[in-house]
Design an enzyme around this catalytic site. Structure first.
Site, mmCIF file in Angstrom:
data_model
loop_
_atom_site.group_PDB
_atom_site.id
_atom_site.type_symbol
_atom_site.label_atom_id
_atom_site.label_comp_id
_atom_site.label_asym_id
_atom_site.label_seq_id
_atom_site.Cartn_x
_atom_site.Cartn_y
_atom_site.Cartn_z
ATOM 1 N N GLU A 133 40.778 32.462 27.668
ATOM 2 C CA GLU A 133 41.854 32.063 27.050
ATOM 3 C C GLU A 133 42.285 30.568 27.652
ATOM 4 O O GLU A 133 42.854 30.006 26.663
ATOM 5 C CB GLU A 133 43.145 33.201 27.076
ATOM 6 C CG GLU A 133 42.644 34.455 26.070
ATOM 7 C CD GLU A 133 43.523 35.400 26.291
ATOM 8 O OE1 GLU A 133 43.922 35.793 27.441
ATOM 9 O OE2 GLU A 133 44.030 35.898 25.228
ATOM 10 N N ALA A 151 43.540 37.508 33.910
ATOM 11 C CA ALA A 151 44.977 37.450 34.307
ATOM 12 C C ALA A 151 44.960 38.291 35.641
ATOM 13 O O ALA A 151 43.813 38.976 35.781
ATOM 14 C CB ALA A 151 45.893 38.049 33.419
ATOM 15 N N GLU A 199 39.543 42.718 27.693
ATOM 16 C CA GLU A 199 40.685 43.305 27.878
ATOM 17 C C GLU A 199 40.907 44.828 27.358
ATOM 18 O O GLU A 199 41.467 45.704 27.857
ATOM 19 C CB GLU A 199 42.101 42.746 27.318
ATOM 20 C CG GLU A 199 42.219 41.403 27.891
ATOM 21 C CD GLU A 199 41.340 40.046 27.565
ATOM 22 O OE1 GLU A 199 40.442 40.329 27.109
ATOM 23 O OE2 GLU A 199 41.839 39.002 27.867
ATOM 24 N N GLY A 254 42.122 36.351 30.391
ATOM 25 C CA GLY A 254 42.831 34.973 30.389
ATOM 26 C C GLY A 254 42.293 33.796 31.032
ATOM 27 O O GLY A 254 42.410 32.955 30.583
HETATM 28 N N1 T1G Z 1 42.826 40.701 38.344
HETATM 29 C C1 T1G Z 1 43.122 41.222 39.819
HETATM 30 N N2 T1G Z 1 41.975 41.451 40.756
HETATM 31 C C2 T1G Z 1 40.737 41.296 40.381
HETATM 32 C C3 T1G Z 1 40.653 40.905 39.048
HETATM 33 C C4 T1G Z 1 41.577 40.641 37.971
HETATM 34 N N3 T1G Z 1 41.363 40.205 36.751
HETATM 35 N N4 T1G Z 1 39.216 41.057 38.810
HETATM 36 C C5 T1G Z 1 38.640 41.314 39.804
HETATM 37 N N5 T1G Z 1 39.529 41.673 40.537
HETATM 38 C C6 T1G Z 1 39.557 42.221 42.070
HETATM 39 C C7 T1G Z 1 38.704 43.471 42.152
HETATM 40 O O1 T1G Z 1 39.386 44.331 42.198
HETATM 41 C C8 T1G Z 1 37.797 43.360 43.706
HETATM 42 O O2 T1G Z 1 38.914 43.492 44.411
HETATM 43 C C9 T1G Z 1 37.533 41.805 43.732
HETATM 44 O O3 T1G Z 1 38.339 41.080 42.774
HETATM 45 C C10 T1G Z 1 36.154 41.782 43.386
HETATM 46 O O4 T1G Z 1 35.831 42.257 42.126
HETATM 47 C C11 T1G Z 1 46.378 38.085 29.580
HETATM 48 C C12 T1G Z 1 45.529 40.572 29.961
HETATM 49 C C13 T1G Z 1 34.845 39.319 37.440
HETATM 50 C C14 T1G Z 1 32.862 40.647 36.782
HETATM 51 O O5 T1G Z 1 38.947 42.550 33.132
HETATM 52 O O6 T1G Z 1 35.268 42.244 35.570
HETATM 53 O O7 T1G Z 1 43.137 38.763 31.390
HETATM 54 O O8 T1G Z 1 37.962 45.604 45.656
HETATM 55 O O9 T1G Z 1 34.180 43.992 42.911
HETATM 56 O O10 T1G Z 1 31.596 42.982 40.957
HETATM 57 O O11 T1G Z 1 44.498 38.442 27.966
HETATM 58 O O12 T1G Z 1 35.553 41.686 38.734
HETATM 59 O O13 T1G Z 1 37.760 43.208 46.577
HETATM 60 O O14 T1G Z 1 39.800 44.108 46.899
HETATM 61 O O15 T1G Z 1 34.733 43.630 40.422
HETATM 62 O O16 T1G Z 1 31.603 40.527 41.611
HETATM 63 C C15 T1G Z 1 40.625 40.475 32.058
HETATM 64 C C16 T1G Z 1 37.831 42.154 35.422
HETATM 65 C C17 T1G Z 1 41.813 40.832 32.755
HETATM 66 C C18 T1G Z 1 37.889 41.096 34.408
HETATM 67 C C19 T1G Z 1 33.416 40.288 39.116
HETATM 68 N N6 T1G Z 1 39.715 40.383 32.972
HETATM 69 N N7 T1G Z 1 37.094 41.596 36.891
HETATM 70 O O17 T1G Z 1 32.773 41.371 39.433
HETATM 71 O O18 T1G Z 1 33.616 41.900 41.815
HETATM 72 S S1 T1G Z 1 43.331 41.155 31.846
HETATM 73 C C20 T1G Z 1 38.873 41.284 33.366
HETATM 74 C C21 T1G Z 1 35.695 41.849 36.505
HETATM 75 C C22 T1G Z 1 43.566 39.642 31.131
HETATM 76 C C23 T1G Z 1 44.665 38.202 29.404
HETATM 77 C C24 T1G Z 1 44.577 39.699 29.849
HETATM 78 C C25 T1G Z 1 34.828 41.663 37.739
HETATM 79 C C26 T1G Z 1 34.054 40.397 37.795
HETATM 80 P P1 T1G Z 1 38.613 44.362 45.955
HETATM 81 P P2 T1G Z 1 34.509 43.037 41.669
HETATM 82 P P3 T1G Z 1 32.306 41.611 41.048
#
Ligand code: T1G
Length: 690
Positions: A105, A63, A125, A102
């Site tokens: 999911e 998400a 999450e 998400g």
């Molecule tokens: N939402 C918004 N921005 C995100 C994002 C996300 N989920 N994931 C990454 N970014 C942005 C990050 O801030 C950065 O921005 C850019 O993308 C590159 O990320 C309903 C509630 C996928 C392994 O927890 O683990 O889904 O600094 O530097 O090293 O159940 O990003 O460039 O402006 O980390 O190649 C669950 C979080 C969300 C995964 C890639 N998902 N992301 O790593 O790049 S909650 C996560 C990561 C959810 C549902 C629930 C990593 C990556 P900027 P990066 P990377």
């Protein structure tokens, strides 16, 4: 169609492609057109099957975290997944990169999932203080079983494609053109005909759940949660999948998610997620970086060996230099022993161990560093010794080679001034053990060139470190604040608190250990040597060191360590020593509660952080949080000292600091001006209330 979602049709198989750089987060501007596309394709008689794919480097990574805390725009993720499950024709998610949160999911809403060999799938999450809120806690157990689902969800650690295939989460793994394979897979499935059972209707695996085993695993997880709410909620939601009807379990998941997303702990952990990424950003877009091939490390002791391993682990060739063959072999032997332990633990293969050891060259001759592009010294913490090393480096290193010091305290501007190339000098302050601890303080000296800084910030990411750029002062950010945190520890002992009471106040707060447990682990002689070098004293610690009680390594420190025990037990001799020293100072011991212990240790920690911001030693308050969470174990559920100051209330902190300042006269309690501005504005950057 929208820019974020497109639809192609390959002879009756529809390919829906999400394109929302950089990680295909499921923002509202993706969910809305995605929903529209799926409804149209569901009702399109010409479409026999649907493939859901992503453009760019990864499948949906979750998400959109930036949307949390704002009004939800419909359709939300749950509505999209529910729609997917109304589609009778086969739906196939084609997963590359990472399908996380998400994203996974969404894929669970499809009948099938296929992945390429390098793909990783997970529900992280919990690391944001949340639980999967799009049905993951109810659908994943139906594919992989409740216990496996519990481990994936509570750890937040992704699994690789092959493991996912073996567990039943993925139906096929492909090399090469994933979309083409997915289309063929979908076409073949459609040809064979249905019915195609949505994940929500697959209950067989759940019926096999042994709840006693499941509950026993939850007890162990709860112990490790150390006060964090999300892991417990995750476990409850997965248990609901087993014991409740699907829709009731889904509703329970939603209720738990709504509670968590509004919690301070989740706000703190989401703050840290973005803070870590912000910390790695330097002013000036796209500063050119220097090429780093071979890395030289001087000093094969604990720090030097760990640093060398960190770079070898990141794929770099390393030249390790020592003053003698005996010292060099001892260092290389320790490195090999560390890798052997990792192999024994199963976290490293024999082949990987061999490959990493092959990255090392050892030498006792500075000339052998001449082909290095970055050279880091980790020699004895003494300015004269450091200057001698840098003088030799200045003589042998090629122009443009970055010369780094691993000093914890010393003035890097003074070191830089001792060589002909101050623009190439900076600090790389690793935390012991350097091959394990994530934090790397990158110390920008006055004359450090922007490209040198940009080079090592990028390098930190490549070797899996969390980088924070800091300025030059005694102890930079972390250790300077650590001194403020510890300044009252001995006073508290002399006034009546025992080491165990102080450490318990810390562990109850959420720290992995308290200051005395940490001192015994690291070795009390390190602080002792630093104090002597600066003419400072700490009567209890100094006396223990004079008695040879250095902590775990000598079997006795603040605590007693029975042969080989990691956990110490209280030592009556130490408590008698404290009473004796207190009596010599006319201090009458009194009962001291946890609140006072926290006020007199963590409030000065925050106050010193405010001074560091005023002096621009750290660029952002969130950088300080990143330092403390990744370098010292500050509880992630409190977001770091500066974030926690907002939860605690700056006005309350100031009031208590002023009380202790009035009572003790100590500077460490004198509130910094920026802390007062924080109390007025609610934010550390002095802008309007956050
Ligand atoms: N939402 C918004 N921005 C995100 C994002 C996300 N989920 N994931 C990454 N970014 C942005 C990050 O801030 C950065 O921005 C850019 O993308 C590159 O990320 C309903 C509630 C996928 C392994 O927890 O683990 O889904 O600094 O530097 O090293 O159940 O990003 O460039 O402006 O980390 O190649 C669950 C979080 C969300 C995964 C890639 N998902 N992301 O790593 O790049 S909650 C996560 C990561 C959810 C549902 C629930 C990593 C990556 P900027 P990066 P990377």
């Amino acid at each position: 169609m929208s820019n974020s979602v497109s639809v192609a049709n390959e002879n009756g198989v529809a390919i829906v492609t999400i394109d929302n750089p950089p990680v295909n987060a499921l923002s509202f501007h993706v969910r809305e057109p995605l929903m529209q596309a799926l409804v149209a394709l569901r009702d399109d008689a010409e479409v026999a099957a649907i493939v859901l794919a992503c453009a760019g480097r990864t499948f949906v990574a979750g998400a959109d975290i930036t949307e949390f805390g704002k009004p939800v725009q419909q359709p939300d993720l749950r509505a999209v997944v529910a729609l997917l499950e109304t589609i009778a024709k086969p739906t196939v998610a084609a997963i590359h990169g990472t399908a996380l949160g998400g994203g996974l999911e969404l894929a669970l809403g499809c009948h099938f999932r296929v992945a390429n060999t390098g793909a990783r799938l997970g529900l992280p999450e919990v690391k944001l203080g949340l639980l999967p809120g799009g049905g993951g806690t109810v659908r994943l157990p139906r594919l992989v079983g409740a216990v496996k689902a519990l481990r994936i969800i509570v750890s937040g650690t992704p699994v690789g494609a092959q493991e996912a295939h073996g567990a039943g989460l993925v139906d096929a793994v492909f090399e090469g053109d994933l979309t083409a394979h997915a289309v063929n897979f979908a076409r073949e499935i459609a040809r064979k005909g249905g019915p195609f059972t949505p994940v929500r209707d697959r209950d067989d695996l759940l019926k096999e759940t042994d709840l006693a085993t499941f509950d026993a695993e939850v007890v162990d997880l709860a112990r490790k949660a150390r006060g964090l709410e999300a892991p417990i909620a995750c476990a409850q939601a997965v248990r609901n999948a087993v014991t409740l009807p699907f829709d009731d379990a889904l509703a329970a998941e939603r209720a738990l998610f709504v509670t968590l997303v509004a919690s301070d702990q989740s706000r703190a952990q989401r703050h840290l997620f973005f803070a870590e990424r912000e910390a790695a950003k330097l002013p000036g877009k796209d500063t050119p970086k220097r090429r780093i091939g071979r890395v030289g490390v001087i000093g094969a002791g604990t720090m030097g060996g760990g640093i060398a391993m960190a770079f070898a682990n990141g794929g770099f060739a390393v030249t390790l230099l020592e003053t003698s063959q005996e010292a060099l072999q001892r260092g290389l032997g320790m490195i090999e022993k560390n890798y052997t332990v990792s192999v024994a633990r199963g976290s490293l293969s024999e082949d990987a161990k061999r490959d990493r050891l092959a990255q090392f060259k050892g030498s006792t001759d500075y000339a052998d560093l001449a082909d290095c592009d970055l050279i880091i010294e980790a020699v004895f913490e003494d300015m004269a010794v450091k200057k001698e090393v840098f003088g030799k480096l200045d003589a042998i290193a090629r122009p443009g080679v970055i010369l780094a010091t691993n000093t914890s305290y010393l003035d890097i501007n003074e070191i830089a001034a001792s060589v002909s190339r101050p623009q190439d000098v900076l600090g790389l302050h690793f935390f012991s053990p350097a091959n394990v601890m994530k934090l790397l303080e990158i110390v920008r000296a006055e004359k450090t060139a922007p490209d040198a800084l940009a080079t090592v910030v990028d390098l930190a990411r490549r070797v899996g470190k969390v980088a924070v750029v800091v300025g030059v002062c005694h102890g930079f950010v972390g250790n300077r604040m650590l001194a403020a945190r510890g300044s009252e520890s001995e006073a508290l002992l002399l006034e009546g608190a025992t080491p165990g009471q102080i450490d318990k106040a810390f562990t109850d707060f959420g720290w992995p250990m308290g200051p005395f447990q940490m001192g015994d682990l690291a070795g009390l002689d390190i602080g002792w040597r630093n104090r002597k070098a600066r003419g400072l004293t700490a009567v209890i610690s100094d006396t223990l060191c004079e008695q040879g009680r250095f902590g775990q390594k000598s079997g006795r420190g603040f605590y007693l360590y029975e042969a080989g025990a990691r956990a110490g037990v209280p030592d009556p001799e130490v408590e008698a020593l404290i009473r004796e020293k207190a009596a010599e100072r006319g201090i009458e011991p009194r009962a001291i509660g946890a609140d006072e212990i926290i006020e007199r240790t963590l409030y000065p920690l925050i106050n010193e952080g405010a001074k560091i911001l005023e002096e621009k030693i750290a660029a952002r308050a969130s950088d300080i949080d990143v330092v403390w969470v990744n370098g010292y174990g500050f509880p992630i559920g409190k977001g770091g000292p500066m974030f926690w100051a907002g939860l605690e209330g700056a006005a309350k902190i100031i009031e208590r600091l002023e009380y202790w300042h009035q009572r003790t006269g100590k500077d460490v309690f004198k509130p910094a001006p920026l802390l007062k501005r924080m109390a007025e504005t609610g934010s550390w950057d002095g802008s309007a209330a956050a």
